[in-house]
Design a protein around this motif. Structure first.
Motif, PDB file in Angstrom:
ATOM      1  N   ASP A   1       0.929  -1.321   0.152  1.00  0.00           N
ATOM      2  CA  ASP A   1      -0.047   0.038   0.008  1.00  0.00           C
ATOM      3  C   ASP A   1       0.874   1.341  -0.110  1.00  0.00           C
ATOM      4  OD1 ASP A   1      -2.611  -1.296  -0.122  1.00  0.00           O
ATOM      5  OD2 ASP A   1      -2.732  -1.405   1.990  1.00  0.00           O
ATOM      6  N   ILE A   2       2.033   1.183   0.700  1.00  0.00           N
ATOM      7  CA  ILE A   2       2.870   2.536   0.909  1.00  0.00           C
ATOM      8  C   ILE A   2       3.569   2.806  -0.404  1.00  0.00           C
ATOM      9  CG2 ILE A   2       4.804   3.647   1.923  1.00  0.00           C
ATOM     10  CD1 ILE A   2       3.910   2.142   4.550  1.00  0.00           C
ATOM     11  N   PHE A   3       3.856   1.704  -1.068  1.00  0.00           N
ATOM     12  CA  PHE A   3       4.867   2.025  -2.370  1.00  0.00           C
ATOM     13  C   PHE A   3       4.319   1.672  -3.633  1.00  0.00           C
ATOM     14  CE2 PHE A   3       7.744   0.998   1.334  1.00  0.00           C
ATOM     15  CZ  PHE A   3       8.674   1.844   1.054  1.00  0.00           C
ATOM     16  N   PHE A   4       3.132   0.794  -3.608  1.00  0.00           N
ATOM     17  CA  PHE A   4       2.639   0.694  -5.128  1.00  0.00           C
ATOM     18  C   PHE A   4       0.973   1.053  -5.153  1.00  0.00           C
ATOM     19  CE2 PHE A   4       5.800  -2.576  -3.918  1.00  0.00           C
ATOM     20  CZ  PHE A   4       6.663  -2.356  -5.141  1.00  0.00           C
ATOM     21  N   ASN A   5       0.332   1.319  -3.926  1.00  0.00           N
ATOM     22  CA  ASN A   5      -0.784   1.919  -4.200  1.00  0.00           C
ATOM     23  C   ASN A   5      -1.007   3.371  -4.584  1.00  0.00           C
ATOM     24  OD1 ASN A   5      -3.692   2.475  -3.735  1.00  0.00           O
ATOM     25  ND2 ASN A   5      -3.492   2.371  -1.459  1.00  0.00           N
ATOM     26  N   LYS A   6      -1.549   3.390  -5.610  1.00  0.00           N
ATOM     27  CA  LYS A   6      -1.697   4.869  -6.295  1.00  0.00           C
ATOM     28  C   LYS A   6      -3.118   5.467  -6.311  1.00  0.00           C
ATOM     29  CE  LYS A   6       2.703   4.791  -7.152  1.00  0.00           C
ATOM     30  NZ  LYS A   6       3.670   5.558  -6.521  1.00  0.00           N
ATOM     31  N   ARG A   7      -4.157   4.835  -5.876  1.00  0.00           N
ATOM     32  CA  ARG A   7      -5.603   4.932  -6.084  1.00  0.00           C
ATOM     33  C   ARG A   7      -6.194   5.403  -4.611  1.00  0.00           C
ATOM     34  NH1 ARG A   7      -8.700   0.335  -8.893  1.00  0.00           N
ATOM     35  NH2 ARG A   7     -10.338   2.266  -9.077  1.00  0.00           N
ATOM     36  N   HIS A   8      -5.998   4.670  -3.484  1.00  0.00           N
ATOM     37  CA  HIS A   8      -6.714   5.185  -2.276  1.00  0.00           C
ATOM     38  C   HIS A   8      -5.848   5.702  -1.253  1.00  0.00           C
ATOM     39  CE1 HIS A   8      -9.904   2.746  -3.907  1.00  0.00           C
ATOM     40  NE2 HIS A   8      -9.010   1.687  -4.052  1.00  0.00           N
ATOM     41  N   ILE A   9      -6.089   7.039  -1.055  1.00  0.00           N
ATOM     42  CA  ILE A   9      -5.289   7.847  -0.072  1.00  0.00           C
ATOM     43  C   ILE A   9      -5.121   7.262   1.284  1.00  0.00           C
ATOM     44  CG2 ILE A   9      -4.957  10.133   1.151  1.00  0.00           C
ATOM     45  CD1 ILE A   9      -6.327  11.318  -1.253  1.00  0.00           C
ATOM     46  N   ILE A  10      -6.294   6.738   1.801  1.00  0.00           N
ATOM     47  CA  ILE A  10      -6.437   6.217   3.187  1.00  0.00           C
ATOM     48  C   ILE A  10      -5.734   5.058   3.461  1.00  0.00           C
ATOM     49  CG2 ILE A  10      -8.107   5.157   5.105  1.00  0.00           C
ATOM     50  CD1 ILE A  10      -8.410   8.096   4.837  1.00  0.00           C
ATOM     51  N   THR A  11      -5.742   3.987   2.599  1.00  0.00           N
ATOM     52  CA  THR A  11      -4.740   2.681   2.739  1.00  0.00           C
ATOM     53  C   THR A  11      -3.332   2.966   2.435  1.00  0.00           C
ATOM     54  OG1 THR A  11      -5.678   2.055   0.287  1.00  0.00           O
ATOM     55  CG2 THR A  11      -6.512   1.146   2.240  1.00  0.00           C
ATOM     56  N   HIS A  12      -2.917   4.046   1.565  1.00  0.00           N
ATOM     57  CA  HIS A  12      -1.830   4.531   1.426  1.00  0.00           C
ATOM     58  C   HIS A  12      -1.054   5.154   2.670  1.00  0.00           C
ATOM     59  CE1 HIS A  12       1.491   7.379   0.592  1.00  0.00           C
ATOM     60  NE2 HIS A  12       1.971   6.412  -0.384  1.00  0.00           N
ATOM     61  N   ASN A  13      -1.915   6.111   3.369  1.00  0.00           N
ATOM     62  CA  ASN A  13      -1.405   6.809   4.296  1.00  0.00           C
ATOM     63  C   ASN A  13      -1.484   5.694   5.736  1.00  0.00           C
ATOM     64  OD1 ASN A  13      -0.741   8.929   2.857  1.00  0.00           O
ATOM     65  ND2 ASN A  13      -2.719  10.253   3.548  1.00  0.00           N
ATOM     66  N   PHE A  14      -2.533   5.178   5.927  1.00  0.00           N
ATOM     67  CA  PHE A  14      -2.642   4.159   6.974  1.00  0.00           C
ATOM     68  C   PHE A  14      -3.209   2.643   6.578  1.00  0.00           C
ATOM     69  CE2 PHE A  14      -4.323   8.478   7.934  1.00  0.00           C
ATOM     70  CZ  PHE A  14      -3.678   8.934   9.027  1.00  0.00           C
TER      71      PHE A  14
ATOM     72  N   ILE B   1      -2.849  -0.517   7.368  1.00  0.00           N
ATOM     73  CA  ILE B   1      -3.657  -1.443   8.027  1.00  0.00           C
ATOM     74  C   ILE B   1      -4.850  -1.034   8.495  1.00  0.00           C
ATOM     75  CG2 ILE B   1      -3.766  -3.042   9.925  1.00  0.00           C
ATOM     76  CD1 ILE B   1      -1.366  -3.724   7.898  1.00  0.00           C
ATOM     77  N   VAL B   2      -4.982   0.161   9.248  1.00  0.00           N
ATOM     78  CA  VAL B   2      -6.129   0.624   9.636  1.00  0.00           C
ATOM     79  C   VAL B   2      -7.193   1.047   8.593  1.00  0.00           C
ATOM     80  CG1 VAL B   2      -7.263   2.753  11.128  1.00  0.00           C
ATOM     81  CG2 VAL B   2      -4.885   1.564  11.805  1.00  0.00           C
ATOM     82  N   GLY B   3      -6.473   1.392   7.497  1.00  0.00           N
ATOM     83  CA  GLY B   3      -7.366   1.996   6.369  1.00  0.00           C
ATOM     84  C   GLY B   3      -8.204   0.591   5.798  1.00  0.00           C
ATOM     85  N   HIS B   4      -7.603  -0.562   5.595  1.00  0.00           N
ATOM     86  CA  HIS B   4      -8.283  -1.907   5.270  1.00  0.00           C
ATOM     87  C   HIS B   4      -9.446  -1.854   6.311  1.00  0.00           C
ATOM     88  CE1 HIS B   4      -6.196  -2.867   1.573  1.00  0.00           C
ATOM     89  NE2 HIS B   4      -5.162  -2.699   2.226  1.00  0.00           N
ATOM     90  N   ILE B   5      -9.094  -1.932   7.512  1.00  0.00           N
ATOM     91  CA  ILE B   5     -10.041  -2.280   8.516  1.00  0.00           C
ATOM     92  C   ILE B   5     -11.454  -1.135   8.335  1.00  0.00           C
ATOM     93  CG2 ILE B   5     -10.459  -2.126  10.882  1.00  0.00           C
ATOM     94  CD1 ILE B   5      -7.826  -3.213  11.577  1.00  0.00           C
ATOM     95  N   ARG B   6     -11.020   0.120   8.129  1.00  0.00           N
ATOM     96  CA  ARG B   6     -11.919   1.015   7.809  1.00  0.00           C
ATOM     97  C   ARG B   6     -12.935   0.613   6.908  1.00  0.00           C
ATOM     98  NH1 ARG B   6     -13.296   4.696   3.535  1.00  0.00           N
ATOM     99  NH2 ARG B   6     -14.426   6.606   4.703  1.00  0.00           N
ATOM    100  N   TYR B   7     -12.229   0.459   5.744  1.00  0.00           N
ATOM    101  CA  TYR B   7     -12.988   0.058   4.386  1.00  0.00           C
ATOM    102  C   TYR B   7     -13.889  -1.237   4.691  1.00  0.00           C
ATOM    103  CZ  TYR B   7     -10.577   3.380   1.491  1.00  0.00           C
ATOM    104  OH  TYR B   7     -10.178   4.459   0.797  1.00  0.00           O
ATOM    105  N   ALA B   8     -13.475  -2.272   5.501  1.00  0.00           N
ATOM    106  CA  ALA B   8     -14.167  -3.501   5.788  1.00  0.00           C
ATOM    107  C   ALA B   8     -15.444  -3.223   6.665  1.00  0.00           C
ATOM    108  CB  ALA B   8     -13.273  -4.506   6.572  1.00  0.00           C
ATOM    109  N   LEU B   9     -15.195  -2.243   7.643  1.00  0.00           N
ATOM    110  CA  LEU B   9     -16.409  -1.989   8.461  1.00  0.00           C
ATOM    111  C   LEU B   9     -17.263  -1.236   7.660  1.00  0.00           C
ATOM    112  CD1 LEU B   9     -14.565  -0.691  11.834  1.00  0.00           C
ATOM    113  CD2 LEU B   9     -15.912  -2.830  11.552  1.00  0.00           C
TER     114      LEU B   9
END
Length: 539
Positions: free
Chosen positions: A28-41, A43-51
């Motif tokens: 997510d940090i080095f290859f994710n170019k689409r989602h700001i939340i999962t890039h910046n956070f 692990i927590v970003g994925h939990i947020r999207y799941a909820l």
């Protein structure tokens, strides 16, 4: 290799979880170019999207109170579920409704309830409530039709609903003496299980269209002749969810069978245009209705959401002056929802039922022609108290859509437009449909309609009447905003419902045009129905 395997075997289970999380974080940090939340956070970003993805389910079953959720709250769904399962649908310890909220209704009971004449009591069908009016009586149609039930299944097509859902509804309607509206997807084999049918079509003319997509009167006549269970025809001008927009049936929901019934190609989204090609103004609409009625002999009506009122006034004027035009009018409230729609349409375009119906009824009441029309009300009215309000305003029948879906197991997942309905009701996915037991679900439709009619009839008798058609506008009060507090419907909406010509339920039972299986048993004994034009479907 053996040493590597030994090292890996020494890693505990929680170590593997940490490694997996580390890989996700690096990705997510080095290859994710689409989602700001999962890039910046990461692990927590994925939990947020799941909820977020299971938010509707959490609110539906855990967070929302019994009266909060929309479009149908848990108490409303619970009443339908209990009724459909023939279980106790009562509640104890008094109401938990906010009885002071705006638009809350109060039904004014009589000091002395209606005393039922036991000599006319139908022990075989004690909750018989047929429509007090006959469709096509005043326009002298060859095959008039009196609906044998005041609650019926609204327009939902085969395509938007699954084959098993449609068949369950049709068999249930037969058991309940109700009619089944086909929706605009054409007449399928699943609509031919014994119930009276109202054939409904919209701007796509599915089932009665030619190769160019235009309306074919020849196909309509052929369809009616080959299917005597079709008792009336409804022309859809618009629906509450998205008036004036047209519709889309996604290619993912189109099977070979659906394509054949609708006379459309496979592999493409089916588009219904926003306007009709068969007519372009109100006089042409009246001509179109009369052309179909004369060719088929059936009553013909229109269904519409309501906004601007000028064209309704034009229609009423033509009907008064010429004695031509629709035999019934289905008023669809803007809260309708079986058709997927953009939020801007679903939330804001067209009036809700209570405003829409009063506007339309008042137009025809001013012209003195309300008794020539059967008014069908639609818009979250599948509950006895709301139905009483609708009848007091001038309705003659109730159409239910989502309530009927709930009775056969809909859980309000709100995924109708994605072809992923988990109950198999609003999907063409064979696996998801496999859980529907048609015999069981049909019985549930029957029980829901029976419990509805039982409770509605009890309310009617409590108000001193034999039939719901006798409800008047002063029989229902409605809470208003500001300092008006509570007023009757008559005071609120500024008109008096025209008295419906009603003698007795016994006379309705003996009507030669009565639909349903109950009516069919009576008709075989009468001379009036020996001809093909007035025969009842025997499926």
């Amino acid at each position: 290799m053996e040493q590597v395997l030994n090292i890996l075997s020494m890693i505990p289970w929680w170590g593997w979880i940490l490694i997996l999380l580390l890989i996700i974080a690096i990705r997510d940090i080095f290859f994710n170019k689409r989602h700001i939340i999962t890039h910046n956070f990461p692990i927590v970003g994925h939990i947020r999207y799941a909820l977020e993805s299971i938010g509707p389910e959490l609110r539906q079953y855990i967070v929302a109170s019994d009266r909060e959720e929309l479009p149908f709250n848990r108490n409303e769904r619970g009443w339908i579920y209990a009724s459909a399962k023939n279980q106790n649908n009562y509640e104890g310890f008094g109401t938990d409704e906010d009885i002071y909220k705006t638009n809350y209704i109060f039904i004014n009971n009589s000091m002395l309830a209606y005393k039922l004449d036991k000599s006319h009591y139908n022990y075989e069908n004690p909750y018989f409530i047929a429509c007090a009016k006959v469709m096509g009586q005043f326009t002298n149609r060859k095959r008039p039709f009196r609906p044998a039930s005041i609650i019926n299944v609204s327009a939902m097509s085969f395509g938007s609903l699954s084959a098993k859902a449609i068949e369950s509804l049709n068999v249930g309607c037969k058991q309940a003496n109700a009619y089944h509206n086909t929706g605009e997807g054409g007449l399928s084999q699943y609509h031919k299980k014994g119930a009276d049918v109202i054939f409904h079509f919209g701007t796509g003319y599915f089932g009665v269209r030619d190769d160019d997509g235009n309306f074919s009167l020849k196909k309509m006549v052929k369809l009616v002749k080959e299917n005597p269970q079709i008792r009336a025809i409804e022309v859809k001008l618009s629906q509450g969810a998205k008036p004036g927009k047209g519709g889309v049936l996604p290619a993912s929901k189109i099977t070979k069978e659906i394509a054949a019934i609708r006379h459309v190609p496979l592999g493409k989204d089916i588009l219904s245009p926003p306007t009709h090609s068969a007519f372009s103004d109100i006089p042409e609409l009246v001509d179109f209705v009369e052309e179909i009625a004369n060719a088929t002999g059936l009553p013909v009506g229109i269904k519409s959401a309501v906004g601007q009122i000028k064209q309704w006034e034009e229609l009423a004027t033509i009907m008064k002056d010429t004695n031509r035009g629709p035999d019934f009018i289905t008023v669809d409230g803007g809260e309708g929802g079986t058709g997927a729609a953009p939020p801007s349409f679903a939330d804001h375009v067209s009036l809700p039922f209570i405003n829409a119906f009063t506007d339309v009824y008042r137009v025809f009441e001013d012209k003195g022609i309300t008794n020539r029309i059967v008014f069908i009300a639609s818009g979250k009215l599948g509950f006895p108290a709301k139905a009483a309000m609708a009848f007091a305003m001038g309705a003659d029948c109730i159409n239910v859509a989502r309530e009927a879906m709930i009775s056969i197991g809909c859980i309000q997942a709100q995924s109708c437009h994605n072809n992923t309905c988990p109950t198999g009701i609003a999907t063409q996915n064979k696996w998801l449909q496999s859980g529907i037991n048609i015999e069981d679900k049909a019985e549930r439709v029957n029980y829901y309609f029976t419990k509805f009619k039982k409770e509605f009839l009890e309310i009617t008798h409590a108000c001193g009447y034999e039939h719901p058609a006798q409800f008047a506008m002063d029989d229902v009060d409605i809470n208003l905003s500001d300092k008006n507090i509570t007023k009757t419907l008559a005071s609120t909406f500024g008109y008096i419902k025209t008295k419906v010509p009603f003698t007795s339920v016994e006379d309705i039972k003996n009507c030669p045009h009565l639909g349903g299986t109950y009516g069919a048993e009576k008709k075989v004994k009468t001379k009036e129905v020996e001809t093909e034009d007035t025969s009842v479907s025997k499926q």
